[in-house]
Design a protein around this motif. Structure first.
Motif, mmCIF file in Angstrom:
data_model
loop_
_atom_site.group_PDB
_atom_site.id
_atom_site.type_symbol
_atom_site.label_atom_id
_atom_site.label_comp_id
_atom_site.label_asym_id
_atom_site.label_seq_id
_atom_site.Cartn_x
_atom_site.Cartn_y
_atom_site.Cartn_z
ATOM 1 N N ALA A 1 46.370 34.646 47.978
ATOM 2 C CA ALA A 1 45.929 35.264 46.723
ATOM 3 C C ALA A 1 45.990 34.217 45.624
ATOM 4 C CB ALA A 1 46.810 36.461 46.382
ATOM 5 N N ASP A 2 45.209 34.451 44.572
ATOM 6 C CA ASP A 2 45.128 33.508 43.453
ATOM 7 C C ASP A 2 45.444 34.274 42.185
ATOM 8 O OD1 ASP A 2 44.595 31.615 41.580
ATOM 9 O OD2 ASP A 2 42.679 30.956 42.441
ATOM 10 N N ASN A 3 46.605 33.997 41.583
ATOM 11 C CA ASN A 3 47.018 34.736 40.386
ATOM 12 C C ASN A 3 46.189 34.385 39.162
ATOM 13 O OD1 ASN A 3 48.922 36.215 41.636
ATOM 14 N ND2 ASN A 3 50.687 35.053 40.936
ATOM 15 N N LYS B 1 42.464 40.831 38.773
ATOM 16 C CA LYS B 1 43.178 41.622 39.771
ATOM 17 C C LYS B 1 42.331 41.945 40.990
ATOM 18 C CE LYS B 1 46.897 43.729 37.148
ATOM 19 N NZ LYS B 1 47.605 44.992 36.808
ATOM 20 N N GLN C 1 40.563 39.909 42.431
ATOM 21 C CA GLN C 1 40.512 38.673 43.217
ATOM 22 C C GLN C 1 39.070 38.246 43.513
ATOM 23 O OE1 GLN C 1 43.653 36.830 44.665
ATOM 24 N NE2 GLN C 1 43.876 37.704 42.646
ATOM 25 N N LEU D 1 39.072 33.410 49.791
ATOM 26 C CA LEU D 1 40.536 33.505 49.832
ATOM 27 C C LEU D 1 41.064 33.569 51.251
ATOM 28 C CD1 LEU D 1 41.130 35.966 46.885
ATOM 29 C CD2 LEU D 1 41.336 33.491 46.889
#
Length: 1416
Positions: free
Chosen positions: A886-888, A892, A894, A924
């Motif tokens: 996941a990529d913060n 939300k 993604q 992802l």
């Protein structure tokens, strides 16, 4: 000056004299009005002896040595603490004829210390100059006092004792010892430390007594308390080594001695050795490193390279202890470059050069004629230590000294400056000490006309700091192409003139820089040709411009944070000079950044908004008037107010510790989102099944938390939020984990690690390993021991998660033994040993091993991106793993909407130097392919967007699935067993590409290398054994051997055939083996026979048909006829069964045949439990008299049983799932058809064996088809023609057999043809579950087909006088392909159980008759 400088000065004098006598500028011509002036020479003037540091005591006499040399005897004076001593009226101090200072009766008390201090010798020669010596320190030892005194102690014989007597450092040299009031004589065994303590090594009875130490410092001796030393006999039990004196860190000056005390006791007495910086210190042949009494180390004449960490190692043989200390080496100042004598003219600029070294770094000061040089506009320190003198004047002549000083000493070096008259040319010494501005002024002059004065000198540009001058050429030389010019200038009223030269001939302008503003300067210009300088121009006065009156700094600037994103700055009106303030410019910058922003402000305050939360900013203000910007204020730094974090913590991971606790790990929110000082973390957790019941736990600032008191086998969800003083920030997403059903075992030590690999390099060894196979025992960590020839020299403990370690600082070309043990709180487990030889020094192959070929990481911007989080590895197959993350920094959902991309890197740690592989992805997830089977990989991800990149994420790990071995076993060798020529031992090595844990091997052997593989005899080997014995082979016969490895996924390829011919001769001890009737054929021994194994006796035939018992010919004839009759009956029965085909059972029969043979063509859905396959060894079947079985419903198969009966030995149990099929899989047993040819040729029968193997019980059980409901005879009919692709037996235990699973029965069988196989399927009880205690052997590789459950009749084999549980065994055969095809097409008949019962009853009657004949 050091005495060594004398030859150098004398040499310089000779050169100067020669140059002065023969140089081209030795004299001016008569036209200049001079009669030939000679160049003055440098005068040798230096110190022969300089004073040194002295340690004295009260009342003693001290001499401070000093002696100076000059042609004229110098005058010697002394300074103490920088002040000249008046020696004329001093009755205690006097000057000796050579210049030394004598101090009689040194005075020293607590409040009066007139003699202690720093002394310096000063030598002066009138009209020449003054030089000063180095400073020397006089130290007077204080009053005698003890800081520690001897204490009563005892020591065992042969050990070492330490008696303390610590005194102040000054008095340590004055300490001596007495034993029983008699002086102690020091030698190699008895040694006094510099501190005063006494060490007695290898103690004897004579060392016992009363000891005291004495301080004798000139006055009355001072005695310590007496202490008794007792000598004890040797202890009878071993005692661990223990230090009684450890080394302490030292600081020493080069040339001094250093002593590291190290004394250890124990029984046996420990041996002391030393290492420096972890390298063995050789003291045997060293002149500087000495091993003193008790093991202490003395370093004589300390050098700078001796600095480092020293380890004292006490070794008692079974145990070692260590103590370490640091040695710091200080170096007094030393000159790398001394000042050189200089000739110069007035107005020139010169530089005295001086380079020094030392530790600590020395400071440098300059002295001229004994007086300190104070830096000014004309005397400057340049390039750290050099002295520059600008605009020389006559009074600058004299002796200049460079004095270097640090904490441990000082030194001085000097040079002479001579200023020559302008009409005397400077000798051509190397001009390194002259500045570039004066080099052109040194051209030698010749006789000829000199130029007249330059004309019209004017200042064409005047500024505040520089002036540009121009002029016209002299009248005497209108062209002026060959003229150079010197511009002399000085401040008005100052007589020190400086000079600047033009850069090239013919140039008529120059810019004079570094002037002071609003100052009047006087300039004059002199032209110079090849004959020398001419007349000077008329002096020109020019005043530099005043500085523009710009505003000064704004006073009282203040800044304070007004909110988390704003700061208010205030200030007052500055002095504006000669103009009103027009506006202000406020500059601000985030701390750590290099880009400054500004805003125009009209008033005296301003509030800046939009700043980052809880971030430091610097602010400054610049006022502007009509002339421009003024002087900036000093920076003021303020931090914006804190706020709640704006982002959740990162990388939340859960680690289930046991059945009641889970460990949480996380990383803080990104620094730019923390918005303040993190004061703690709030953890919320709940059961997944009850989402409303949430528990909160607030912890400190640590990045982990152990949540305890959870329920067993329950799934919990966790989330973490960061706290500041302002409140709670956003929480992470819920992350779930399930507690264990039961805890891991820590009542015993861990098992041995499953593997250990070593990779030697030149000075290091890379060790890698895998954990113990039994994962149910707690492992807290691993202990790695290593050493040269023994693994007990060093021990390193690492974390339980670690899988590799690099042992460094090893010796090249050395044989190291390495041991690895897993440990927990109970203790250490069984070690695993390995050895390795480090590579020689010349081997450079390890140079690139530690240069990880990591992908290029772009240089990040000041604000790097956040790394991906939640990296997970999902294993898909033996060579494929899917990586997700996941990529913060994304929304939300993604969803990726920009041009960012992700870089995935992976590597395996075996071997340890494996390089990373990388790939880029724009989503992802990423599918990593081409991996090795059964290999642990680690993965991490980074994100790149434009020029911004993140760091690598936390790593995820995944182990690929196993695959069937893809290479055969290696290094197959066959040797004859000593003393038993009919027994061979076969050895091999595991396959290179095992692709999983090897669970067993199959040995094939034959006398015909070209025979079909199903005609070869087989021997199973269970587990990872690498050797096997095969007995009862034919003498003088060539045999061929092949080996096949298997793992949980199936069988690998076979090795190449290895030929071995058995010996011709029979050994004397062969008789017991010859009479072993259990040996029915070659290699028919059990899987694992101990050294004391003895086969049962009582057989009637030898393994190869030779008569071994004295049967008479009549009995033999009866047996042969009986066997023939039985054979004919069996053939008739089989023929009748095969001709009576029942069409109603056609489909059922075909299914049954396919089920027995395990055909891969069979489709369906089977949920029955995989039963064990039993391989029965003939050697282990017990031969007993045979009678009709008391079983009420005995059912005999039509498969005759060999007379030689054997015990059945189960080895292990195993359960496998989804096993792929291979063509050359082991066929279990050979059928009559497939074995008859080989048996007839070699007089042997096929072996029946039971292989078992171990797998973890948590694996799923493989589904295996079972036979249809049918008589045993039809099962045999199917077994006669099995599918060549796969052959297996099925076994489902009934309830009676489950009860007796711990002790499998002995099978008693009736005599029959020696080449027949038998099949006895068992009936499963209704609803019976699989008992894991029962043996299971998935040795055969096959695809597990799914088909409905079938019931199977149980055939019971009769025993003598008692009922035994049925022994289910299936021995399928492997005929040719064409036979199998025919069988599948034609085999359709099937019979009801009552028909089979009648036939078997008839056959049993015949068997009983035969039994009566044979027992008669």
């Amino acid at each position: 000056m050091a005495p060594g400088a004398a030859p150098r000065l004398l040499g310089s004098l000779c050169i100067a004299l020669l140059l002065g006598r023969h140089g081209p500028a030795a004299a001016r011509s008569a036209s200049h009005g001079l009669a030939g002036s000679l160049v003055r020479t440098f005068t040798p003037f230096y110190f022969l002896v300089e004073p040194m540091d002295v340690l004295s005591v009260r009342g003693a006499a001290v001499i401070m040595n000093c002696s100076a040399y000059c042609e004229t005897a110098p005058k010697i004076e002394w300074k103490k603490d920088g002040t000249f001593l008046n020696l004329v009226s001093d009755d205690r101090r006097q000057l000796l004829p050579d210049g030394s200072l004598l101090i009689n009766n040194v005075v020293h008390s607590k409040h009066n210390k007139p003699d202690e201090g720093y002394y310096q010798c000063v030598a002066t020669v009138e009209s020449l100059g003054t030089i000063v010596s180095r400073t020397a320190k006089l130290t007077v030892a204080g009053l005698p006092r003890f800081t520690s005194q001897p204490e009563p102690s005892s020591v065992s014989k042969g050990n070492s004792a330490v008696l303390n007597c610590e005194v102040n450092v000054d008095l340590a040299p004055f300490v001596r010892w007495e034993q029983d009031r008699q002086p102690v004589f020091l030698d190699d065994r008895v040694f006094k430390l510099p501190s005063g303590a006494l060490i007695i090594s290898n103690a004897t009875d004579g060392d016992g007594g009363l000891y005291r130490c004495i301080i004798e410092s000139g006055g009355t001796p001072k005695y310590s308390d007496e202490a008794e030393l007792k000598i004890l006999p040797d202890p009878e039990v071993a005692q661990s080594p223990m230090f009684v004196r450890q080394p302490s860190s030292l600081t020493r000056v080069t040339g001094q001695s250093a002593v590291f005390p190290c004394v250890a006791i124990g029984f046996p007495a420990p041996y002391i050795r030393w290492t420096r910086n972890e390298e063995e210190l050789i003291t045997d042949s060293s002149e500087r490193f000495l091993l003193l009494a008790g093991g202490s180390l003395e370093i004589r004449d300390v050098m700078e390279e001796d600095a480092g960490t020293y380890n004292c190692i006490a070794d008692s043989g079974n145990e070692t202890i260590e103590a370490q200390a640091e040695l710091t080496v200080q170096v007094p100042p030393e000159f790398l470059k001394r000042p050189a004598n200089i000739y110069a003219h007035e107005s020139m600029d010169i530089v005295f050069e001086c380079e020094v070294t030392g530790k600590p770094t020395p400071t440098v000061k300059w002295v001229k004629n004994g007086d300190m040089v104070i830096p000014s506009d004309y005397f400057k320190i340049v390039k750290e230590h050099n002295l520059q003198v600008l605009g020389l004047v006559k009074s600058d002549e004299g002796f200049y000294q460079c004095i270097a000083e640090n904490d441990v000493g000082n030194a001085q070096a000097g040079a002479q400056l001579i200023i020559l008259d302008l009409d005397v040319a400077i000798p051509t010494l190397p001009p390194t000490s002259l500045t570039s501005a004066t080099n052109d002024h040194l051209a030698p002059a010749t006789t000829g006309p000199l130029p007249s004065a330059p004309r019209d000198v004017v200042a064409t540009l005047v500024s505040t700091r520089f002036i540009r001058l121009t002029w016209r050429t002299p009248v005497s030389d209108p062209q002026g192409d060959n003229l150079t010019y010197s511009i002399f200038y000085t401040k008005e009223g100052i007589n020190r003139e400086r000079v600047e030269n033009t850069s090239r001939p013919g140039e008529t302008q120059v810019t004079i820089q570094n002037l002071m503003p609003e100052t009047v300067y006087v300039f004059r210009v002199v032209a110079q040709n090849k004959h020398g300088p001419g007349e000077s121009s008329v002096p020109l006065k020019v005043a530099t411009q005043p500085e523009v009156q710009l505003p000064g700094p704004a006073p009282n600037i203040r800044a304070y944070a007004s909110s988390p994103t704003s700061v208010t700055v205030t200030w007052e009106t500055p002095l504006s000079g000669n103009g009103e303030i027009q506006n202000y410019k406020l500059y601000y910058m985030e701390k750590g950044q290099d880009t400054e922003q500004d805003v125009d402000v009209a008033g005296l305050s301003y509030t800046i908004n939009g700043l980052k939360k809880y971030t430091e900013y610097s602010f400054r203000v610049v006022a502007y008037n009509k002339h421009g910007p003024g002087v900036s204020t000093q920076d003021v730094v303020v931090r914006t107010l804190s706020d709640v974090p704006s982002a959740p913590p990162q990388n939340l991971t859960l680690e289930v510790r046991n059945s009641k606790s889970i460990m949480l790990h996380w990383q803080p929110p990104p620094a730019e989102t923390q918005s303040g000082q993190i004061t703690g973390y709030k953890i919320r957790y709940r059961k997944v099944s009850r989402k409303s019941d949430v528990t909160e736990s607030i912890g400190g600032t640590q990045l982990f938390q152990l949540i305890e008191g959870l329920e067993r086998g329950t799934e919990y969800s966790f989330r973490v939020a960061a706290l500041t003083v302002n409140g709670t920030g956003p929480a992470t997403d819920w992350v779930s984990a399930e507690t264990f059903e039961s805890d891991l075992d820590e009542t015993r030590v861990p098992e041995v690690p499953s593997s250990l690999h070593v990779r030697p390099l030149v000075t290091s060894i890379v060790v890698s390993w895998t954990p113990p196979e039994n994962q149910n025992i707690v492992v807290r960590g691993y202990a790695i021991g290593y050493g040269v020839g023994s693994p007990h020299a060093q021990t390193i403990k690492v974390d339980y998660k670690q899988r590799y370690y690099t042992i460094e600082n090893l010796d090249p070309s050395s044989h190291y033994v390495i041991t690895l043990k897993a440990f927990n709180n109970v203790g250490e487990g069984i070690p695993l040993y390995e050895s390795a030889v480090t590579r020689p020094h010349s081997d450079t192959s390890e140079v690139d091993l530690f240069v990880i070929n990591a992908p290029y990481t772009p240089v990040p911007d000041p604000s790097p991106m956040m790394p991906p989080v939640g990296v997970q590895a999902s294993i898909l197959s033996h060579d494929t793993i899917r990586i997700t993350w996941a990529d913060n920094s994304l929304p939300k959902n993604q969803k990726i909407t920009d041009a960012r991309y992700y870089t995935v890197r992976w590597k395996t740690n075996i071997p340890a130097n494996t390089k990373y592989k990388t790939a880029n992805a724009t989503t992802l997830s990423y599918l990593v392919t081409g991996l090795k089977p059964n290999t642990l990989y680690e993965f991490s991800v980074m994100v790149t967007k434009g020029r911004r990149s993140s760091t690598w994420s936390m790593t995820a790990h995944g182990t690929t699935f196993e695959l069937v071995p893809t290479s055969p076993p290696k290094d197959v060798t066959v040797v004859s067993k000593e003393g038993k020529p009919r027994t061979i031992i076969i050895n091999w090595q595991p396959p290179s590409e095992a692709n999983g844990k090897i669970t067993g091997y199959i040995i094939y052997y034959s006398t015909d290398v070209n025979a079909e593989i199903h005609d070869w005899v087989i021997e199973p080997v269970v587990g990872n054994r690498l050797t096997h014995q095969i007995q009862e082979l034919t003498l003088d016969t060539p045999y061929y051997f092949k080996i096949q490895a298997r793992n949980s996924k199936g069988m690998g390829p076979m090795s190449e055939a290895v030929q071995f011919r058995t010996p011709k001769a029979e050994s004397s001890d062969k008789m017991p083996n010859d009479q072993a009737s259990g040996s029915a054929g070659k290699g028919s021994r059990p899987v694992d026979i101990g050294p004391d194994y003895k086969p049962p006796l009582g057989g009637s035939n030898s393994p190869h048909g030779s008569p071994t018992s004295p049967l008479d010919s009549n009995m033999l004839l009866v047996i042969i006829v009986s066997v023939g009759v039985i054979t004919i009956v069996i053939v008739v029965i089989v023929a009748v069964f095969c001709t009576r085909r029942t069409t109603s059972h056609q489909k059922k029969k075909r299914a049954a045949c396919k089920s027995v043979n395990g055909s891969h063509k069979y489709k369906g859905n089977s949920k029955d439990v995989k039963p064990p396959d039993l391989w029965i060894h003939h050697e282990r079947l017990e031969l007993k008299p045979i009678d009709k079985s008391p079983d009420p419903n005995p059912i005999m198969t039509d498969t005759p049983i060999p007379r030689n009966s054997q015990d059945i030995t189960p080895v292990d149990n195993s359960m496998d799932s989804n096993i792929h099929q291979r063509r050359n899989s082991y066929r279990g047993h050979e059928s009559e058809d497939s074995m008859s040819t080989l048996a007839g040729r070699r007089g042997m029968r096929p072996k029946m064996m039971m292989p078992f193997d171990s797998q973890p019980p948590q694996q799923s059980v493989r589904n295996t088809p079972s036979t249809d409901t049918m008589p045993a005879s039809s099962a045999q009919a199917c077994a006669d023609h099995p599918d060549p692709e796969s052959t297996t037996g099925s076994y489902l235990a009934n309830a009676q057999e489950e009860d007796s699973a711990q002790n499998l029965p002995t099978a008693h069988v009736r005599p029959s043809h020696p080449l027949k196989s038998f099949a006895v399927p068992a009936v499963p009880p209704a609803g019976a579950s699989y008992d894991p205690a029962l043996p299971s052997t998935p040795l055969l590789t096959q695809q597990a087909p799914n088909h409905p459950v079938h019931s199977v009749k149980t055939a019971s084999i009769g025993t003598l006088g008692r009922t035994r549980p049925p022994m289910p065994v299936v021995v399928p055969s492997a005929p040719d392909v064409q036979e199998t095809t025919r069988m599948l097409e034609d085999s359709e008949s099937n019979y009801e159980p009552d028909e089979l019962t009648k036939e078997m009853a008839h056959l049993e009657g015949l068997m009983k008759d035969l039994n009566a004949i044979t027992t008669a």
